[in-house]
Design an enzyme around this catalytic site. Structure first.
Site, PDB file in Angstrom:
ATOM      1  N   HIS A   1       0.809  -1.243   0.067  1.00  0.00           N
ATOM      2  CA  HIS A   1      -0.060  -0.010   0.123  1.00  0.00           C
ATOM      3  C   HIS A   1       0.987   1.420   0.040  1.00  0.00           C
ATOM      4  O   HIS A   1       1.493   1.427   0.936  1.00  0.00           O
ATOM      5  CB  HIS A   1      -0.974  -0.075   1.195  1.00  0.00           C
TER       6      HIS A   1
ATOM      7  N   ASP B   1      -8.247   1.676   1.095  1.00  0.00           N
ATOM      8  CA  ASP B   1      -7.929   2.426   2.248  1.00  0.00           C
ATOM      9  C   ASP B   1      -9.088   3.769   2.298  1.00  0.00           C
ATOM     10  O   ASP B   1      -8.885   4.412   3.411  1.00  0.00           O
ATOM     11  CB  ASP B   1      -6.743   2.811   2.012  1.00  0.00           C
TER      12      ASP B   1
ATOM     13  N   HIS C   1      -6.532   9.472  -1.329  1.00  0.00           N
ATOM     14  CA  HIS C   1      -7.250   9.410  -0.090  1.00  0.00           C
ATOM     15  C   HIS C   1      -6.727   9.886   1.074  1.00  0.00           C
ATOM     16  O   HIS C   1      -7.199  10.102   2.171  1.00  0.00           O
ATOM     17  CB  HIS C   1      -8.027   8.029   0.289  1.00  0.00           C
TER      18      HIS C   1
END
Length: 1009
Positions: free
Chosen positions: A36, A151, A420
């Site tokens: 990630h 996420d 995000h």
């Protein structure tokens, strides 16, 4: 009592509880290696590239080539593109192509970033997906087919429509409310077919997998070690990797002595997860934030562990395999299970604990949210302006390559900030500055491009001022309307002289008004009424008059007069409402209370109804000491008690003019304060006869000022009415569709958990009237009382939570913010007809290019020299652009070119025009505007030339729609809404029909001149 909060949501899940595991045999675990990689957050993009991101791709490519069984998924494109363009060797590029062809490296999502779902606009979500998909298709000929949205802080109902239109076969999410996830786990309901749009229904459904409570990371704790589990490369180190290769918290290596312990831990976790799903196929994500920067040590430990488990599969009851996300979904799809259907509701807001409602980020860093949307709007205008410049033929000497560079720079910046941890306001200050710098630089380049286009259009008619001590003889303004409808509106300019004459292209005077500037005491605001056809310009000369308006024959801007009202203390008084001051236009009368200097009520002409409306600023006082209780931060909103008034006195002035009347209210923290903390500037326009000003008349434009705030304050604007709203509001998902938001009482934290994102619009209503709020940036919104709606405008926070302090995420925002809302009040039918177009009129206000003049008034091109681009009122031109992609639209041809080593054309393709149309209305929303609309693209686009070919494409342009066949997932008797069959699609051709809420994308090819 806590369970009662989610019992209504759990009940349908229990009723639909499916049968157990579908087949006998061992559980099959799909181990999906991933990293990630936040495009920003705590560290800048360049810091991340140096510390770990570049090493992820370098080491993963190397290790995948060493083991045929190994797999990896790549998600966001920004880091990969930087690695590909600036780091990767020719050998590594060759290996990437081989791995992609073999299916061992897989791109999922494929956008530039993993965008937020709560506070982003649909247009910008599409942009960032298009940017990433265009690169992947042009470079590799691949098209992502699965999403990995692990996420974002909550899930929007727009998401299934977005990813279905992009051609995805399945969607994966993770962050939903903790108690709802627990209920869905218990009911084995984490997998379903999601029909996000009530109008599109099954036509744009997508299979959805919600990750269980472990989310996208492997279990961080294992019973036999005090180190993290399965993270053998440890934790990334900034600013650069350690020279000795030793990282913090590296998991214990797999050895003969502990391999059984590792196997038991992994198998136990797989079995725990399997109990939460309906099939024996278990997705086991291997990775977490910033992982696989040393893929060698990762695979060197996992390889023997997986081999060991498989050699004991019979006794362990589990088999394991490396997998991509596609491998998992293909195996799941092959089971042909019947899945339940979820309708168009979203998963917002998101909470992780009773006092952890992630609703603060709806407003965090309001200035960045506003900048991001302004940049998006400027890009939208620049795209169509450049397209109109090139077609039907370039009209000047502008270098198209340079122009595309300016467009691409802003496309990249706007895409990046959709991440995000970007537009959400949840990044560190230096990362916020990075986003802002990229946006500002891109906007500067775009304005240079726009100015060049206008000058090319006008030369040699418009002489610009040379340097002179005498100063300019006046100003020149070109105003561009980026919408595909005729727009009548007011544009505001700042000038340095009190007497002004404004003329149009024909030399005719233009309705205008001059008044003292609200921002610059020594300057003046010039308000000009303009009517501009779709995708067209108006040009104006602005010159100082010889003297005052009186006594001259020269038509000049009318001068507004100011009426001032003294400062009034905030107090409850029986005298309120005795003396009301009216401010009116042809649609509304706003009544102001002279005893309080607050708004009192609004009379709406069409319905002949007066609604009590009062506005004031309040603040939530929040805790910053973790020892004293729950805190607010960038993410969380945790008020200890109800909001309190943030002012003690208010001043008011009314600036009245023939064109516009402005109400200015200034709110002071105390009676003797020198400076105000809050302000409202409300504007009503008096549309002259002969102008179609329906949208302009039916809105009250409000600009607010908030700040600087005191520490640990969260500022809201509360609008209180006598509408019997039942404490229900409606707010939008990403500017695309509305969600009903009834107030829900929770045992704890009810205020915060009843906050929702408003990206573009919200409203409340009773049986007669509706009050609509339109926004040019995202906010948190709530109804804390019947007939009330409050909008969070600004936040300033500091706390002593170690995690926040360590990452500098305390949101000590000392800025002053200037958000804008437009208010619409009227009947349901009136506001339904006006809301969507008014929202777009706010988002895409005309672009004004302003310069100095010298000499006599230039001859300007008249409106008759431009052909407008006009669409019906229920159809929106979502994009008209020249992407410049170098690939062939024919997939077979493009694939052959790639195999031959041809990576596309040497030059950008300026002939392919990207067109996207969007039907604004839901099925049944309006008796006329909700009908399907048929248009002839040849007629609509005749201003750009003769259309010779129309290709319908997927949302991001990479699929020929006739070749796109998404997977079908078996469903039971779902709760169908809207049409149940796909509308017929004639094969190609310029005549198209767009159905309610449809978004259709085309490549348009014009006849070469």
């Amino acid at each position: 009592m806590g369970q009662l909060c989610w019992l209504p949501l759990l009940a349908p899940l229990l009723l639909l509880r499916p049968p157990g595991v579908q087949s006998a045999g061992p559980i099959r675990a799909f181990v999906v290696p991933h990293s990630h990689m936040d495009v920003g957050w705590v560290y800048t993009v360049q810091e991340s590239m140096r510390a770990y991101a570049a090493n992820v791709y370098t080491s993963v490519v190397e290790e995948l080539a060493r083991g045929q069984q190994r797999r990896f998924i790549a998600v966001e494109q920004e880091f990969f593109r930087l690695w590909w363009d600036g780091v990767a060797s020719d050998q590594q590029k060759y290996q990437v192509r081989q791995l992609l062809e073999e299916g061992r490296l897989e791109f999922v999502i494929g956008g530039q970033v993993m965008h937020d779902e709560a506070v982003t606009h649909l247009d910008d979500q599409i942009l960032q997906l298009t940017e990433g998909h265009g690169f992947l298709y042009e470079t590799f000929g691949i098209r992502p087919q699965f999403s990995w949205h692990v996420d974002p802080f909550g899930a929007s109902a727009t998401t299934p429509t977005l990813f279905a239109l992009a051609g995805f076969n399945a969607h994966l999410g993770s962050r939903i409310d903790y108690d709802l996830k627990a209920a869905m786990q218990e009911a084995r309901g984490l997998q379903f077919v999601w029909r996000g749009s009530p109008s599109l229904s099954e036509r744009q459904e997508i299979f959805t997998h919600i990750m269980d409570q472990y989310s996208y990371c492997t279990p961080s704790h294992i019973p036999f070690s005090n180190r993290s589990g399965f993270y053998w490369n440890g934790v990334a180190v900034f600013p650069k990797p350690p020279q000795d290769g030793v990282y913090p918290n590296m998991s214990e290596p797999v050895t003969p002595a502990n391999i059984n312990l590792y196997a038991e831990a992994l198998v136990a976790n797989v079995k725990q997860r399997a109990a939460w799903f309906r099939t024996p196929h278990v997705l086991w994500p291997w990775g977490c934030d910033k992982q696989f920067f040393n893929a060698s040590v990762q695979f060197a430990n996992m390889d023997p562990l997986l081999d060991h488990i498989n050699s004991h599969a019979a006794e362990l009851g589990v088999s394991v395999q490396y997998a991509t996300l596609g491998d998992y979904f293909r195996a799941l799809h092959a089971l042909n299970v019947t899945w339940r259907v979820r309708d168009h509701h979203d998963f917002l807001p998101y909470s992780t604990e009773p006092f952890q409602a992630w609703t603060g980020f709806y407003t965090s860093r309001s200035s960045l949210k506003g900048l991001a949307r302004r940049a998006s709007a400027l890009l939208y205008a620049g795209e169509s302006m450049f397209t109109r410049y090139l077609w039907p033929a370039p009209r000047g000497h502008l270098d198209p390559t340079w122009a595309l560079q300016q467009l691409q720079q802003l496309r990249w910046a706007v895409s990046e900030v959709q991440h995000h941890d970007a537009i959400t306001g949840t990044e560190s200050p230096k990362v916020r500055d990075m986003y802002a710098t990229h946006l500002a630089s891109g906007m500067l380049g775009m304005r240079k491009l726009m100015a060049s286009i206008v000058l090319d259009e006008l030369q040699p008619q418009a002489p610009m001022a040379a340097s002179s001590d005498a100063g300019p003889a006046g100003h020149f303004a070109s105003v561009y309307n980026p919408l595909a409808w005729t727009v009548t509106t007011i544009v505001t300019l700042t000038v340095g002289f009190p007497g002004v004459r404004v003329t149009d292209e024909a030399g005719h005077p233009v309705p205008s008004q001059i008044q003292n500037s609200t921002e610059t005491p020594s300057a003046y605001d010039l308000l000009i009424l303009t009517t501009i056809p779709g995708l067209s310009y108006r040009h104006y000369n602005i010159r100082p008059t010889a003297g005052a308006q009186e006594g001259t024959q020269e038509p000049a801007a009318t001068v507004a007069s100011t009426l001032q009202f003294g400062r009034r203390l905030r107090r409850r008084t029986s005298h309120a409402g005795r003396y009301l001051v009216p401010v009116a236009n042809d649609c509304y009368i706003v009544l102001l209370d002279q005893d309080t200097n607050l708004m009192h009520s609004i009379w709406e002409r069409q319905s002949n109804r007066t609604v009590r409306v009062t506005q004031e600023f309040l603040e939530y006082h929040v805790n910053g000491d973790v020892k004293q209780g729950p805190i607010s931060d960038n993410y969380l909103f945790t008020p200890g008690k109800a909001a309190v008034p943030a002012w003690e006195a208010v001043e008011m002035e009314i600036v009245a003019g023939q064109l516009v009347t402005e109400i200015r209210q200034y709110f002071y923290r105390n009676m003797t304060a020198q400076n105000y903390t809050y302000a409202i500037r409300s504007r009503l326009t008096h549309v002259p006869q002969g102008h179609d000003g329906e949208l302009l008349c039916h809105r009250i434009e409000q600009e607010y000022q908030a700040g600087p705030l005191e520490l640990n304050r969260e500022a809201v604007l509360r609008t209180s009415t006598n509408l019997n709203s039942q404490q229900v509001i409606y707010s939008d998902n990403n500017g695309y569709q509305m969600q009903r938001r009834p107030y829900v009482s929770y045992v704890n934290n009810s205020i915060a958990r009843n906050y929702y994102p408003m990206v573009q619009s919200a409203f409340m209503e009773d049986g007669k009237s509706r009050l609509v709020l339109l926004s040019e940036r995202a906010h948190g919104i709530s109804s804390q009382g019947n007939g009330q709606v409050e909008v969070m405008l600004h936040r300033r926070l500091w706390n002593n939570f170690d995690w926040d302090l360590g990452y500098n995420l305390t949101l000590n925002d000392t800025s002053v913010v200037h958000p804008v809302l437009w208010l619409l009040l009227g009947s349901w039918s009136l506001t339904t007809a006006l809301r969507q177009r008014s929202a777009l009129a706010l988002q895409h206000r005309p672009v004004v290019l302003f310069g100095d003049l010298a000499g006599t008034a230039p001859k300007l091109p008249g409106p008759q020299q431009q052909e407008a681009v006009t669409l019906p009122p229920n159809l929106h031109l979502q994009i008209l652009s020249i992407p410049g992609w170098r690939y062939s639209s024919n997939h077979t041809e493009h694939s052959q070119n790639l195999r031959k080593g041809h990576r596309g054309e040497a030059q950008a393709d300026l002939r392919r025009v990207l067109l996207r149309l969007y039907h604004l209305y839901e099925v049944g929303e309006d008796p006329v505007l909700s009908q399907p609309v048929t248009v002839n693209l040849e007629a609509v686009l005749q201003a750009l030339g003769s259309v010779v070919a129309v290709e319908e494409r997927s949302l991001t342009g990479t699929w020929d729609l006739s070749m796109l066949h998404r997977w079908s997932w078996r469903t039971g008797p779902g709760r169908h809404r809207g049409d149940t069959t796909s509308p017929s699609r004639p094969p190609g051709g310029p005549i198209i029909t767009v159905h309610p809420k449809e978004i259709r994308t085309f490549f348009i090819h014009f006849q070469q001149q």
